[in-house]
Motif scaffolding. Structure first.
Motif, PDB file in Angstrom:
ATOM      1  N   ALA A 135     -39.076 -35.701   4.988  1.00 33.42           N
ATOM      2  CA  ALA A 135     -38.246 -34.563   4.627  1.00 33.42           C
ATOM      3  C   ALA A 135     -37.627 -33.967   5.888  1.00 33.42           C
ATOM      4  O   ALA A 135     -38.268 -33.897   6.930  1.00 33.42           O
ATOM      5  CB  ALA A 135     -39.083 -33.512   3.919  1.00 33.42           C
ATOM      6  N   ASP A 161     -42.429 -28.322  -3.954  1.00 34.73           N
ATOM      7  CA  ASP A 161     -41.995 -27.002  -3.518  1.00 34.73           C
ATOM      8  C   ASP A 161     -40.610 -27.112  -2.894  1.00 34.73           C
ATOM      9  O   ASP A 161     -40.406 -27.886  -1.979  1.00 34.73           O
ATOM     10  CB  ASP A 161     -42.986 -26.437  -2.483  1.00 34.73           C
ATOM     11  N   PRO A 162     -39.660 -26.308  -3.387  1.00 36.27           N
ATOM     12  CA  PRO A 162     -38.284 -26.470  -2.889  1.00 36.27           C
ATOM     13  C   PRO A 162     -38.142 -26.076  -1.425  1.00 36.27           C
ATOM     14  O   PRO A 162     -38.694 -25.089  -0.973  1.00 36.27           O
ATOM     15  CB  PRO A 162     -37.460 -25.534  -3.777  1.00 36.27           C
ATOM     16  N   SER A 163     -37.435 -26.893  -0.719  1.00 33.64           N
ATOM     17  CA  SER A 163     -37.100 -26.587   0.668  1.00 33.64           C
ATOM     18  C   SER A 163     -35.876 -27.419   1.013  1.00 33.64           C
ATOM     19  O   SER A 163     -35.589 -28.408   0.354  1.00 33.64           O
ATOM     20  CB  SER A 163     -38.252 -26.961   1.608  1.00 33.64           C
ATOM     21  N   LEU A 164     -35.141 -27.015   2.039  1.00 35.76           N
ATOM     22  CA  LEU A 164     -33.962 -27.773   2.451  1.00 35.76           C
ATOM     23  C   LEU A 164     -34.371 -29.164   2.904  1.00 35.76           C
ATOM     24  O   LEU A 164     -33.661 -30.142   2.669  1.00 35.76           O
ATOM     25  CB  LEU A 164     -33.243 -27.055   3.594  1.00 35.76           C
ATOM     26  N   ALA A 165     -35.538 -29.228   3.548  1.00 31.49           N
ATOM     27  CA  ALA A 165     -36.006 -30.517   4.045  1.00 31.49           C
ATOM     28  C   ALA A 165     -36.187 -31.509   2.898  1.00 31.49           C
ATOM     29  O   ALA A 165     -35.750 -32.655   2.980  1.00 31.49           O
ATOM     30  CB  ALA A 165     -37.321 -30.332   4.804  1.00 31.49           C
ATOM     31  N   ASN A 166     -36.827 -31.057   1.826  1.00 38.38           N
ATOM     32  CA  ASN A 166     -37.016 -31.947   0.686  1.00 38.38           C
ATOM     33  C   ASN A 166     -35.712 -32.198  -0.054  1.00 38.38           C
ATOM     34  O   ASN A 166     -35.504 -33.269  -0.614  1.00 38.38           O
ATOM     35  CB  ASN A 166     -38.061 -31.361  -0.273  1.00 38.38           C
ATOM     36  N   ALA A 167     -34.838 -31.184  -0.077  1.00 37.07           N
ATOM     37  CA  ALA A 167     -33.565 -31.332  -0.786  1.00 37.07           C
ATOM     38  C   ALA A 167     -32.720 -32.433  -0.163  1.00 37.07           C
ATOM     39  O   ALA A 167     -31.897 -33.065  -0.836  1.00 37.07           O
ATOM     40  CB  ALA A 167     -32.802 -30.016  -0.776  1.00 37.07           C
ATOM     41  N   TYR A 171     -44.234 -34.888   1.510  1.00 34.47           N
ATOM     42  CA  TYR A 171     -45.215 -33.814   1.716  1.00 34.47           C
ATOM     43  C   TYR A 171     -44.774 -32.628   0.891  1.00 34.47           C
ATOM     44  O   TYR A 171     -43.696 -32.093   1.094  1.00 34.47           O
ATOM     45  CB  TYR A 171     -45.273 -33.465   3.208  1.00 34.47           C
ATOM     46  N   ARG A 172     -45.604 -32.238  -0.060  1.00 34.62           N
ATOM     47  CA  ARG A 172     -45.264 -31.096  -0.909  1.00 34.62           C
ATOM     48  C   ARG A 172     -43.869 -31.250  -1.511  1.00 34.62           C
ATOM     49  O   ARG A 172     -43.017 -30.384  -1.338  1.00 34.62           O
ATOM     50  CB  ARG A 172     -45.354 -29.804  -0.131  1.00 34.62           C
TER      51      ARG A 172
END
Lengths: 351, 290
Positions: free
Chosen positions: B178, B235-241, B231-232
């Motif tokens: 991410a 849970d929304p985050s820019l990294a995962n997006a 990783y996680r």
């Protein structure tokens, strides 16, 4: 050119010459934009142009280059164009409405408010239900910040009061955003504050463009509709009233328009500051002080400034890409200091 | 008078002897009980994992992360053990005989503990398969379960040996996390990649733990295998997006993707073997395609 000088149309100057000068200037800016757009699409790191890959012999290589062009470079260039235009335009409009040369979305706290709105809806899962909720959150935050600004600053704020109100709102927005990010479920959130506070166009997709563009376009149209009203307001509230312009309507157009365009921009790219401050000042020596004349060049100039900044961060960052807000701040903050210095020298001062 | 005094002093001497004897017995028994159950507190996620794997009954406390499903592959075993948040206050109030920490644990906390004469064992997170083995043996020694430690290491070594490639072909692989981070030429994941017969493309560029690469760079590299380290992800985050980016998805369509969880490959537990198996399967898939 002191800060206290009223921005009134000087009817003594021959209009046709002014019109033609404005036309040439806008045309030149449009040409510059076209060049910058082309470079944003095709120029890569190390001065490498994308053409060779697009025409590659191997099908796979050409396909990959096409993906880079349409899914990575194009959304980025489009966002730089539209966000820059929104910021430049709203900066010019706010400066006209508030009759204050230091007004711009970043400094008066609108960008911070928008960032807060976006952060709250994004990190707490609200935007997961529907993607549109993200720009809506940004716009709600922006509108809220603007309303708070007008509430704090009063009917006819002087320069000092307005800037103080803006600083307070920006500080509040920033603090609440940091708070929200620390409470967010994802541990990445606390690190991502840099994105929201400084802004970045890296790795944006056409999805972001689709989310933000309609609102930015609508916001720009609304602000542009207030052009003649801003001219009238520059003559004074009562004069404007007697000419048939409703101050409330003009204010509402600018507030809603700025809220829409800046709110949508910040929700997809973070808070980018100083574009709305610098650009109207740079075009004023050419265009003059008539607010309506300054709107289009400010939009074009804002787009040009942001695209240039984006090219710089894309091509010249060492390893990890710089946030675009760093470049605009490096230009904008000294510029602000220069403006203040000039104001002090000319004796106008901040009351 | 003299006789009485003499009798008194004799009595006193005898009483003192008895007291001394009782005290000695008391302290001796205390020492015995201390030796019988050493109080061991773990303040690092990796030492938690190893402790839970080898001898959970010997741990007095583990970190709060050990019981979190998103952070710890062995979270079920941590369910009954009280958790700590790694603060010096908490650790001192537990009165430990030994503290297991990581070498990145706050210096202040470690210094404070050592000042209180509590031995602290600082473990380095493993950066290679050999490091994993060494850590397991060391923690097993501390916990007093050396035999189990040796058996675990043997099992791990056998499992990895089974996954070793039969031929010399090395499809190109790349770890993508991410936020656009990759893994360079150092670290446990890089070692796993090499062991299962893949070639880590980023190892050519950097001998370190890894850096950020832009989406464009990733597309130009077009690896055969993308190891997506999540990783996680919920849970929304820019990294995962970033992993939802259309360009990334179109690249994924052309490559073999193996998804592994970050916690599984951070600390060197049996979960690591599952990740390695998935990578080996991806390698086979690529070779079958070609």
């Amino acid at each position: 050119m002191s800060l206290a000088e009223p921005m009134t149309p000087l009817s003594e100057k021959p209009r046709r010459r002014e019109d033609r000068k404005g036309l040439y200037f806008n045309a030149a800016l449009a040409c510059l934009l076209a060049i910058l757009f082309f470079l944003s699409l095709f120029l890569g790191r190390g001065g490498h142009f994308l053409f060779s890959e697009l025409n590659a012999v191997a099908q796979d290589d050409a396909k990959l280059a096409w993906i880079v062009l349409t899914d990575i470079r194009l959304p980025r260039a489009l966002l730089a164009l539209c966000i820059g235009a929104s910021l430049g335009l709203s900066g010019a409009a706010l400066q006209g409405l508030l009759r204050n040369p230091l007004a711009e979305p970043g400094l008066v706290g609108v960008s911070s408010g928008a960032a807060l709105g976006a952060v709250v809806v994004f990190y707490f899962g609200l935007a997961s239900t529907h993607a549109l909720i993200l720009p809506l959150g940004g716009m709600a935050g922006a509108a809220g910040a603007l309303l708070l600004l007008f509430a704090l600053a009063g009917r006819d704020p002087d320069v000092g009061t307005l800037i103080l109100a803006g600083v307070a709102i920006a500080a509040l927005g920033g603090a609440l955003s940091a708070l929200a990010l620390n409470f967010a479920p994802s541990p990445y959130a606390a690190l991502e504050i840099v994105f929201w506070m400084l802004g970045s166009l890296a790795d944006r997709s056409m999805e972001h463009v689709r989310l933000a563009l309609p609102f930015m376009a609508l916001g720009i149209v609304l602000v542009a509709a207030a052009a003649r009203g801003l001219d009238a307001l520059a003559l004074g509230e009562d004069t404007a009233q007697s000419l048939g312009f409703s101050q409330r309507r003009i204010k509402l157009l600018v507030i809603i328009g700025t809220g829409l365009s800046v709110g949508a921009s910040v929700s997809v790219a973070g808070a980018i500051s100083f574009v709305g401050l610098v650009v109207p000042h740079l075009i004023r020596p050419v265009i003059g002080h008539v607010p309506s004349r300054g709107l289009l060049p400010s939009a074009l100039g804002g787009a040009a400034m942001l695209m240039t900044a984006d090219l710089i961060v894309r091509l010249f960052s060492p390893t990890q890409e710089l946030k675009i807000g760093v470049v605009t701040a490096i230009v904008g903050a000294p510029f602000l200091i220069h403006l203040l210095h000039r104001a002090r020298k000319s004796g106008a001062g901040m009351s | 008078m003299n006789g009485k005094a003499e009798k008194h002093s004799k009595l006193h001497r005898f009483a003192r002897l008895i007291c001394f004897f009782c005290l000695a017995v008391f302290f001796f028994s205390l020492c015995q009980s201390a030796q019988a159950t050493p109080r061991i507190v773990s303040t690092n996620l990796c030492t938690d994992q190893l402790g839970l794997m080898l001898a959970p009954e010997k741990l007095l406390s583990v970190t709060w992360m050990a019981a979190d499903k998103e952070e710890s592959p062995l979270w079920e075993k941590a369910a009954k053990i009280p958790v700590n948040y790694g603060t010096a206050e908490e650790i001192l109030s537990l009165k430990p005989d030994l503290v297991l920490a990581g070498n990145y644990t706050t210096r202040f906390t470690v210094d404070l503990l050592q000042h209180q004469k509590i031995p602290v064992y600082e473990m380095r997170p493993p950066d290679s398969l050999k490091g994993v083995g060494d850590n397991i043996l060391k923690v097993a020694e501390i916990l007093g379960v050396e035999e189990k430690g040796r058996q675990t290491v043997l099992l791990l070594e056998k499992a990895m040996a089974d996954l070793a490639p039969q031929d010399g072909r090395r499809p190109k692989a790349l770890v993508y996390r991410a936020g656009g981070f990759t893994s360079g030429g150092a670290g446990l994941v890089d070692d796993l990649i090499a062991q299962v017969g893949l070639h880590n493309m980023m190892a050519d560029k950097s001998r370190d733990w890894g850096r950020y690469i832009s989406m464009e760079e990733l597309i130009y590299l077009h690896p055969d295998v993308i190891i997506l380290e999540t990783y996680r992800a919920h849970d929304p985050s820019l990294a995962n997006a970033l992993l939802e980016h259309p360009a990334f998805k179109s690249v994924l369509g052309r490559t073999v993707v193996v998804s592994i969880r970050s916690p599984d490959v951070t600390c060197g537990t049996p979960a690591m073997i599952e990740a390695a198996k998935a990578m080996a399967a991806a390698r086979n898939q690529v070779l079958q395609r070609k």
